[in-house]
Design an enzyme around this catalytic site. Sequence first.
Site: not given
Length: 759
Positions: A702, A737
């Site tokens: 991210k 994840r």
Amino acid sequence: MVSEAIPDRPLSNTASDSTRSKDVVFLKDLLLKTFIGVDAWQRNEAQPVEVSMWMKTSIAKSGALDHLPDSINYATVCEEVTKLVETNKFNSLEHIADAISTRILTSGCGAAWAMIKVSKPRALLRAQSATIQIIRELDPYTGKISTPANHTDVVSISGLNIVTIIGINAGERIHRQNITIDLILYKPQNSPVGFDKAYNFRNVVDVVVDHVEASEYKTVEALVTSVADVLCSKLGVEKATVTAKKPSALTFAKAAGVEITRSKDQLKSEYVLSNEDKPKDASLKHEVYIAFGSNVGNPFYNISEAIKELEKAGIEVKDVSHYYISEPMFVQDQQRFINGVLRVFTSLEPIALLDVTQNIESEKLKRVKEVEKGPRSIDLDIILYDDRVFKHPRLTIPHAGVIDRSFVLKPLLDVLPSDRLHPVTMKSFKEHLGLLPKSSNVQKSSDLNEVVPVGSLESETGRFLEFDIEQRKNRPTQLMGIMNITPDSFSDGGKFTVENAVEEAKRMVAEGADIIDIGGQSTRPGADTVSVEEELKRVIPVVEKIRSCEELKNVILSIDSFYSQVAEEAIKAGADIINDVTAGCYDAQMLPTVAKLGVPIILNHSREDVKNNTYTLAANEKSTHVNITEEEEFVAVLAREMQEIVKKARDSGLRSHQIILDPGVGFAKNLKQNLWTLKNQEVIRTKGNLNNYAWLIGTSRKKFIGTITDQEVAADRLLGTAATVTAAIQQGADIVRVHDVKDIKQTIKMSDAIYKQLY
């Protein structure tokens, strides 16, 4: 004695008070004698009253010149008030207070604002005093006296001593004890000056005493709430503060207690909330707790069918605990059990209810008892029936084995208040759970893990995810591999297709993926939203192809979508879990659909438009506490919002065992908020009362990682991702994840070894 319930100084209830900056001259506890109704013995005799006065003025000139005439002469005020009170007769404390305020404000003493407190120290036999407090101001232009805006007259009763049953300890359920109650009753704004029957302190005391003496509350919280409800609902009081103190609660403390303030409107809304906890059918008046267990065939199918049969019999299943997996007891050479507890409402008496549960066991689910305490398709035991103690040749309530079994006590506490007492032992069930040994000669271990059933209930054995929710140390961290069937995902757009999905899924499983998360659209900031139809075209063929592969038939598949139609079609095609980054906010049908499907859902924290919003605190969310940091404030609001996410899901029909939570790293949060989320997972769970739910963290590649590590290309953020995964596991994440399955699997193994001693 003057009431301690009302602050012993003038307080402004509004920032707009025009006299707020004025100085104050006061006169406290002036003891006077007057005729005011009847005394505590109903005699028409002179009685003592205590008067305190606060008068706002400016002492600037007097302070500078040391000259009394430029201030208020409290000796003169004292003489005026004494003469007024002791030479007249009054009907109520309100009349005395109003007369004093009029005398002060019109006497030319220099006060334009006055707070008057009049206390009757021997007004009641069972209380220290009754008091009225009023605030009045004089309009210098019209000469009119009025109550300032946003102020109300206040009646208080202090030191009301009552003897009642209160507490959770065994002795407290048998012996009455002293409790002291203080009441502050707020009159409506702009109410008529003078006496109001709803605030008649003698009547208030009679009603409160009758109520409290007849009660048997376990908590002071419930007691004060009920008293506030009586004051507002029965007597018509606009708003009340109720303080209850238990002088004998703690050996080394003078008292312990609870104080609340409630208005009529607040109590109405709280009553509605409490009504949600009641049966839909008022005739189902008995609250019953039924424990269930299964270890034959597909336990989840058996449990689901048992619940359906109970409902067919007219029994309302109000709540279902989380599902737990336990070691077998007594006969230890058998499969582990799936256990839980149901909270139900019924009109049936105990034996009639037993007939229903036994019929479900033997006839509906074909339970065959080959070995006592051996394997069984379903076991339904009546644990509690109201607060009743019941003995019959066929049935004992409370169930005789409840206090010896963690697999009953733990799920029971999911659906029962933690301070609920065992009707026989008079100990809380939480205390009983804490007393259980870790192992014994009849059970290898009393430790429980939580399970989340996945996949079809029609499967032969039932698949599930298993988590150590209690300590978050005894189970390996699960790895969810990301498979984005999208051309525009921020880091792997175009990598996965329908054609290569099976081979890529095999690779991910070989590299250590426990779950594969299939997504049909990008949720990166600024990404275009694709239609339901387009998303269906992308993901359904992938799910079908993976599920049709024999080698992958048992791999757990998650579908990453915020469309209910996609979720439903994916489950039909063979997916096991729904992963909704909007937590059901984008599509109003998502949560009801998942409730109907009975599958798990990952509820991700975000705000409004999940792709575009930034996380900011609204003005009403910001704390006024001077010592709270920005980080603490953010964490508290995030915990509350996640709690609200769970409530919304439960209100939509989802069971506890269907919910997995994700605090939403990277969603509507700036860089420092993402870091705060990562480092405070344990605090968020605790503050939000969310410790009983499995916890997923998704940080992979991210933007905030790229910003910190100076890696503009998302695929180059592996090491930064690995660091965040380590932090997540240290903070108790159950699932992570990620994109880079092989490398992060090594990170997980190392982190599990360090933080969980699993190696």
